[in-house]
Scaffold this motif. Structure first.
Motif, PDB file in Angstrom:
ATOM      1  N   PHE A 181       0.826  -1.214   0.000  1.00  0.00           N
ATOM      2  CA  PHE A 181       0.000   0.000   0.000  1.00  0.00           C
ATOM      3  C   PHE A 181       0.859   1.262   0.000  1.00  0.00           C
ATOM      4  CE2 PHE A 181      -4.401  -1.502   1.696  1.00  0.00           C
ATOM      5  CZ  PHE A 181      -4.451  -2.444   0.668  1.00  0.00           C
ATOM      6  N   SER A 182       2.010   1.220   0.691  1.00  0.00           N
ATOM      7  CA  SER A 182       2.841   2.423   0.719  1.00  0.00           C
ATOM      8  C   SER A 182       3.486   2.681  -0.640  1.00  0.00           C
ATOM      9  CB  SER A 182       3.924   2.309   1.804  1.00  0.00           C
ATOM     10  OG  SER A 182       4.944   1.408   1.437  1.00  0.00           O
ATOM     11  N   ASP A 183       3.623   1.641  -1.485  1.00  0.00           N
ATOM     12  CA  ASP A 183       4.109   1.847  -2.850  1.00  0.00           C
ATOM     13  C   ASP A 183       3.065   2.570  -3.700  1.00  0.00           C
ATOM     14  OD1 ASP A 183       6.563   0.527  -2.439  1.00  0.00           O
ATOM     15  OD2 ASP A 183       5.666  -1.422  -2.829  1.00  0.00           O
ATOM     16  N   LEU A 184       1.783   2.418  -3.343  1.00  0.00           N
ATOM     17  CA  LEU A 184       0.693   2.987  -4.135  1.00  0.00           C
ATOM     18  C   LEU A 184       0.171   4.295  -3.553  1.00  0.00           C
ATOM     19  CD1 LEU A 184      -1.305  -0.331  -4.725  1.00  0.00           C
ATOM     20  CD2 LEU A 184       0.413   0.706  -6.214  1.00  0.00           C
ATOM     21  N   LEU A 185       0.005   4.354  -2.222  1.00  0.00           N
ATOM     22  CA  LEU A 185      -0.566   5.526  -1.572  1.00  0.00           C
ATOM     23  C   LEU A 185       0.481   6.532  -1.123  1.00  0.00           C
ATOM     24  CD1 LEU A 185      -3.197   3.753   0.710  1.00  0.00           C
ATOM     25  CD2 LEU A 185      -3.610   4.867  -1.490  1.00  0.00           C
ATOM     26  N   GLY A 186       1.702   6.081  -0.977  1.00  0.00           N
ATOM     27  CA  GLY A 186       2.752   6.911  -0.405  1.00  0.00           C
ATOM     28  C   GLY A 186       3.138   6.406   0.968  1.00  0.00           C
ATOM     29  N   ARG A 187       4.353   6.742   1.383  1.00  0.00           N
ATOM     30  CA  ARG A 187       4.840   6.278   2.687  1.00  0.00           C
ATOM     31  C   ARG A 187       4.109   6.979   3.834  1.00  0.00           C
ATOM     32  NH1 ARG A 187       6.769   2.332  -0.256  1.00  0.00           N
ATOM     33  NH2 ARG A 187       8.631   2.841  -1.452  1.00  0.00           N
ATOM     34  N   ARG A 188       3.907   8.292   3.698  1.00  0.00           N
ATOM     35  CA  ARG A 188       3.397   9.085   4.810  1.00  0.00           C
ATOM     36  C   ARG A 188       1.986   8.678   5.240  1.00  0.00           C
ATOM     37  NH1 ARG A 188       3.876  15.467   4.252  1.00  0.00           N
ATOM     38  NH2 ARG A 188       2.192  15.051   2.770  1.00  0.00           N
ATOM     39  N   PRO A 189       1.016   8.496   4.349  1.00  0.00           N
ATOM     40  CA  PRO A 189      -0.320   8.075   4.812  1.00  0.00           C
ATOM     41  C   PRO A 189      -0.300   6.739   5.553  1.00  0.00           C
ATOM     42  CG  PRO A 189      -0.406   8.841   2.537  1.00  0.00           C
ATOM     43  CD  PRO A 189       1.037   8.741   2.890  1.00  0.00           C
ATOM     44  N   VAL A 190       0.530   5.816   5.089  1.00  0.00           N
ATOM     45  CA  VAL A 190       0.600   4.507   5.751  1.00  0.00           C
ATOM     46  C   VAL A 190       1.243   4.646   7.127  1.00  0.00           C
ATOM     47  CG1 VAL A 190       1.599   2.191   5.599  1.00  0.00           C
ATOM     48  CG2 VAL A 190       0.615   3.264   3.573  1.00  0.00           C
ATOM     49  N   LEU A 191       2.281   5.471   7.240  1.00  0.00           N
ATOM     50  CA  LEU A 191       2.925   5.682   8.539  1.00  0.00           C
ATOM     51  C   LEU A 191       1.954   6.332   9.530  1.00  0.00           C
ATOM     52  CD1 LEU A 191       6.470   6.975   7.493  1.00  0.00           C
ATOM     53  CD2 LEU A 191       5.854   4.705   8.323  1.00  0.00           C
ATOM     54  N   LEU A 192       1.191   7.314   9.075  1.00  0.00           N
ATOM     55  CA  LEU A 192       0.221   7.970   9.961  1.00  0.00           C
ATOM     56  C   LEU A 192      -0.844   6.986  10.439  1.00  0.00           C
ATOM     57  CD1 LEU A 192      -0.230  11.353   8.049  1.00  0.00           C
ATOM     58  CD2 LEU A 192       0.951  11.010  10.230  1.00  0.00           C
ATOM     59  N   THR A 193      -1.299   6.122   9.531  1.00  0.00           N
ATOM     60  CA  THR A 193      -2.288   5.104   9.919  1.00  0.00           C
ATOM     61  C   THR A 193      -1.708   4.149  10.956  1.00  0.00           C
ATOM     62  OG1 THR A 193      -3.293   5.212   7.716  1.00  0.00           O
ATOM     63  CG2 THR A 193      -3.774   3.262   9.043  1.00  0.00           C
ATOM     64  N   ALA A 194      -0.461   3.759  10.773  1.00  0.00           N
ATOM     65  CA  ALA A 194       0.188   2.853  11.721  1.00  0.00           C
ATOM     66  C   ALA A 194       0.298   3.484  13.105  1.00  0.00           C
ATOM     67  CB  ALA A 194       1.575   2.475  11.207  1.00  0.00           C
ATOM     68  N   LEU A 195       0.617   4.767  13.168  1.00  0.00           N
ATOM     69  CA  LEU A 195       0.727   5.439  14.463  1.00  0.00           C
ATOM     70  C   LEU A 195      -0.628   5.534  15.160  1.00  0.00           C
ATOM     71  CD1 LEU A 195       3.203   8.313  13.496  1.00  0.00           C
ATOM     72  CD2 LEU A 195       3.725   6.216  14.763  1.00  0.00           C
ATOM     73  N   VAL A 196      -1.693   5.776  14.395  1.00  0.00           N
ATOM     74  CA  VAL A 196      -3.042   5.812  14.977  1.00  0.00           C
ATOM     75  C   VAL A 196      -3.409   4.442  15.547  1.00  0.00           C
ATOM     76  CG1 VAL A 196      -5.495   6.082  14.451  1.00  0.00           C
ATOM     77  CG2 VAL A 196      -3.844   7.736  13.558  1.00  0.00           C
ATOM     78  N   LEU A 197      -3.109   3.387  14.819  1.00  0.00           N
ATOM     79  CA  LEU A 197      -3.392   2.034  15.304  1.00  0.00           C
ATOM     80  C   LEU A 197      -2.610   1.728  16.578  1.00  0.00           C
ATOM     81  CD1 LEU A 197      -3.412   0.075  11.914  1.00  0.00           C
ATOM     82  CD2 LEU A 197      -5.377   0.539  13.385  1.00  0.00           C
ATOM     83  N   SER A 198      -1.364   2.186  16.644  1.00  0.00           N
ATOM     84  CA  SER A 198      -0.561   1.982  17.852  1.00  0.00           C
ATOM     85  C   SER A 198      -1.181   2.700  19.040  1.00  0.00           C
ATOM     86  CB  SER A 198       0.865   2.481  17.608  1.00  0.00           C
ATOM     87  OG  SER A 198       1.699   2.203  18.719  1.00  0.00           O
ATOM     88  N   ALA A 199      -1.700   3.920  18.820  1.00  0.00           N
ATOM     89  CA  ALA A 199      -2.353   4.653  19.901  1.00  0.00           C
ATOM     90  C   ALA A 199      -3.629   3.943  20.356  1.00  0.00           C
ATOM     91  CB  ALA A 199      -2.674   6.079  19.445  1.00  0.00           C
ATOM     92  N   LEU A 200      -4.400   3.403  19.409  1.00  0.00           N
ATOM     93  CA  LEU A 200      -5.607   2.651  19.771  1.00  0.00           C
ATOM     94  C   LEU A 200      -5.256   1.396  20.571  1.00  0.00           C
ATOM     95  CD1 LEU A 200      -7.662   2.937  16.451  1.00  0.00           C
ATOM     96  CD2 LEU A 200      -8.100   4.111  18.619  1.00  0.00           C
ATOM     97  N   SER A 201      -4.133   0.765  20.230  1.00  0.00           N
ATOM     98  CA  SER A 201      -3.671  -0.386  20.997  1.00  0.00           C
ATOM     99  C   SER A 201      -3.397   0.011  22.449  1.00  0.00           C
ATOM    100  CB  SER A 201      -2.399  -0.963  20.369  1.00  0.00           C
ATOM    101  OG  SER A 201      -1.789  -1.913  21.219  1.00  0.00           O
ATOM    102  N   ALA A 202      -2.718   1.148  22.636  1.00  0.00           N
ATOM    103  CA  ALA A 202      -2.436   1.622  23.992  1.00  0.00           C
ATOM    104  C   ALA A 202      -3.727   1.912  24.754  1.00  0.00           C
ATOM    105  CB  ALA A 202      -1.563   2.873  23.929  1.00  0.00           C
ATOM    106  N   VAL A 203      -4.724   2.445  24.068  1.00  0.00           N
ATOM    107  CA  VAL A 203      -6.016   2.719  24.712  1.00  0.00           C
ATOM    108  C   VAL A 203      -6.658   1.415  25.185  1.00  0.00           C
ATOM    109  CG1 VAL A 203      -8.363   3.541  24.293  1.00  0.00           C
ATOM    110  CG2 VAL A 203      -6.420   4.882  23.478  1.00  0.00           C
ATOM    111  N   CYS A 204      -6.546   0.361  24.390  1.00  0.00           N
ATOM    112  CA  CYS A 204      -7.085  -0.945  24.803  1.00  0.00           C
ATOM    113  C   CYS A 204      -6.429  -1.421  26.094  1.00  0.00           C
ATOM    114  CB  CYS A 204      -6.872  -1.978  23.697  1.00  0.00           C
ATOM    115  SG  CYS A 204      -7.949  -1.798  22.267  1.00  0.00           S
ATOM    116  N   PHE A 205      -5.115  -1.244  26.218  1.00  0.00           N
ATOM    117  CA  PHE A 205      -4.433  -1.663  27.441  1.00  0.00           C
ATOM    118  C   PHE A 205      -4.825  -0.777  28.617  1.00  0.00           C
ATOM    119  CE2 PHE A 205      -1.753  -4.027  24.519  1.00  0.00           C
ATOM    120  CZ  PHE A 205      -1.468  -5.172  25.251  1.00  0.00           C
ATOM    121  N   LEU A 206      -5.047   0.498  28.354  1.00  0.00           N
ATOM    122  CA  LEU A 206      -5.476   1.392  29.433  1.00  0.00           C
ATOM    123  C   LEU A 206      -6.868   1.030  29.949  1.00  0.00           C
ATOM    124  CD1 LEU A 206      -4.244   4.836  28.056  1.00  0.00           C
ATOM    125  CD2 LEU A 206      -3.357   3.628  30.048  1.00  0.00           C
ATOM    126  N   ALA A 207      -7.725   0.542  29.051  1.00  0.00           N
ATOM    127  CA  ALA A 207      -9.094   0.192  29.426  1.00  0.00           C
ATOM    128  C   ALA A 207      -9.232  -1.287  29.780  1.00  0.00           C
ATOM    129  CB  ALA A 207     -10.054   0.533  28.280  1.00  0.00           C
TER     130      ALA A 207
END
Length: 399
Positions: free
Chosen positions: A71-97
């Motif tokens: 996907f990063s070859d097609l959409l660009g590196r930056r959108p995929v990296l931003l999505t990955a960081l959001v998913l990591s934050a959601l993971s942390a929220v799951c552990f907090l809850a």
């Protein structure tokens, strides 16, 4: 200072910033490692369940790599990296809850998705943002960010859980703060992919290994499988061994032992630049073999110093082989398929970090933790030694 010097400094800053984003994202994937004992006391589950929780993360990585590896070859590196960081934050929220196993599974799965997106996209971004010239420093920055981030997660969580309040909350709050910084940095980075018009459809590509990269991919992939098996052992099973067999309950010590593996891996990657791929790939496999022998001896002798020695030796060998492998595979892949090829490489690596570890967890039911660890160590010794000998006879083509 000339315009050329200023431009080179800016380019260096950009690829190092991308490496920092990579490290922050990967740190979240190993943050729970020293905390599993606390979760076991709070929720109540077996060592097998620890490995299953860990494997859910690895399955998430593999699913993301197979479904979105290009996907990063097609959409660009930056959108995929931003999505990955959001998913990591959601993971942390799951552990907090967290209030039981379901949210632990959800948090680990989201963490796996994040790591899967990061592995290919961030590696490619670091390489592409580096200034023109030899890519050795950029390749080291990418692999060191990967391993360094994985190592810093347990160290950060272990120190905070042992010496600060809220042991099951504070590590994830700190990581969310770091993710916010990484998100801002990523938004400021330039895009390195020229989008195609019309854009090809986004479809799961599976394992994509271009024909010209296959000769390099197979031995490098096997070496990565063996090396990541060692990483899986220390991030999933070693904390339990430290507590149950060595009676070591200090979470900061647990985090430091796991950190030593990844720190040694980073040192091995640094040495690879001097040895070159042809020597580093087989040498890394053989040093990894020696490290696993030491790990087996530590299980027999119930010795923490021998375990640490095995961790350092094994991590060093893994680092040598990992950086040499990814350098060889990246060089062999065509530009338009580099992200997908690197993602395929990480699929093999994360199969190594998940499948054997679940096997260890299952074997603990019949053989106990020590017996299962010895069987695991023997299997990794055979694989890494076999690949090392093969590569000595048929060395990689990349210098």
């Amino acid at each position: 200072m000339t315009v050329h010097d200023t431009g080179e400094r800016h380019a260096r800053g950009r690829y190092l910033a991308a490496a920092g984003v990579f490290a922050v994202g990967m740190a979240g994937t190993t943050l729970p490692t020293p905390l599993y004992g606390l979760y076991r006391e709070r929720i109540g589950f077996s060592e097998l369940m620890v490995t299953v929780v860990f494997a859910v993360y690895a399955l998430g990585v593999i699913a993301a790599l197979l479904a979105a590896g290009d996907f990063s070859d097609l959409l660009g590196r930056r959108p995929v990296l931003l999505t990955a960081l959001v998913l990591s934050a959601l993971s942390a929220v799951c552990f907090l809850a967290e209030n039981g196993l379901p949210l632990l599974f959800a948090g680990r799965l989201l963490s796996g998705f994040s790591a899967g997106l990061l592995s290919g996209a961030a590696t490619a971004a670091v390489l592409e943002l580096a200034p023109p010239g030899p890519g050795a420093r950029a390749a080291f920055a990418a692999t060191a960010a990967n391993m360094g981030g994985l190592g810093c997660g347990p160290l950060l969580a272990g120190v905070l859980a042992e010496h600060a309040p809220w042991p099951l909350r504070l590590p994830f709050l700190v990581h969310i703060a770091l993710l916010l910084v990484a998100f801002a940095v990523t938004r400021a980075l330039p895009e390195t992919v020229r989008r195609r018009t019309p854009r090809p459809p986004l479809r799961p590509q599976g394992m994509v290994v271009p024909p010209q990269a296959r000769a390099a991919f197979v031995p490098a992939g096997l070496a990565a499988f063996a090396g990541f098996s060692l990483m899986g052992l220390f991030t999933a099973v070693a904390p339990g061994f430290l507590a149950e067999t060595l009676d070591e309950h200090n979470l900061a010590v647990t985090g430091a032992v796991v950190f030593s593996v990844f720190c040694a891996s980073t040192a091995g990657q640094l040495l690879m630049g001097r040895l070159g791929v042809r020597r580093a790939l087989p040498a890394g496999c053989l040093v990894l073999t020696a490290g696993m022998v030491l790990v087996a001896c530590s299980l027999l002798a119930e010795s923490l110093p021998v375990l640490v020695a095995g961790a350092v030796a094994g991590g060093f060998g893994q680092g040598l082989a990992f950086r040499a492998g990814i350098t060889d595979v990246s060089a062999a892949a065509p530009d338009e398929r580099r992200g997908a090829t690197i993602s395929a490489f990480f699929v093999v690596a994360y199969a190594g970090i998940s499948l054997p570890v679940v096997g260890v967890g299952a074997l603990t039911l019949a053989l106990g933790l020590r017996g299962a660890g010895l069987v695991f160590a023997g299997c990794v010794v055979l694989l890494s030694a076999g690949v090392g000998v093969f590569l000595l006879r048929r060395p990689p083509r990349t210098d």
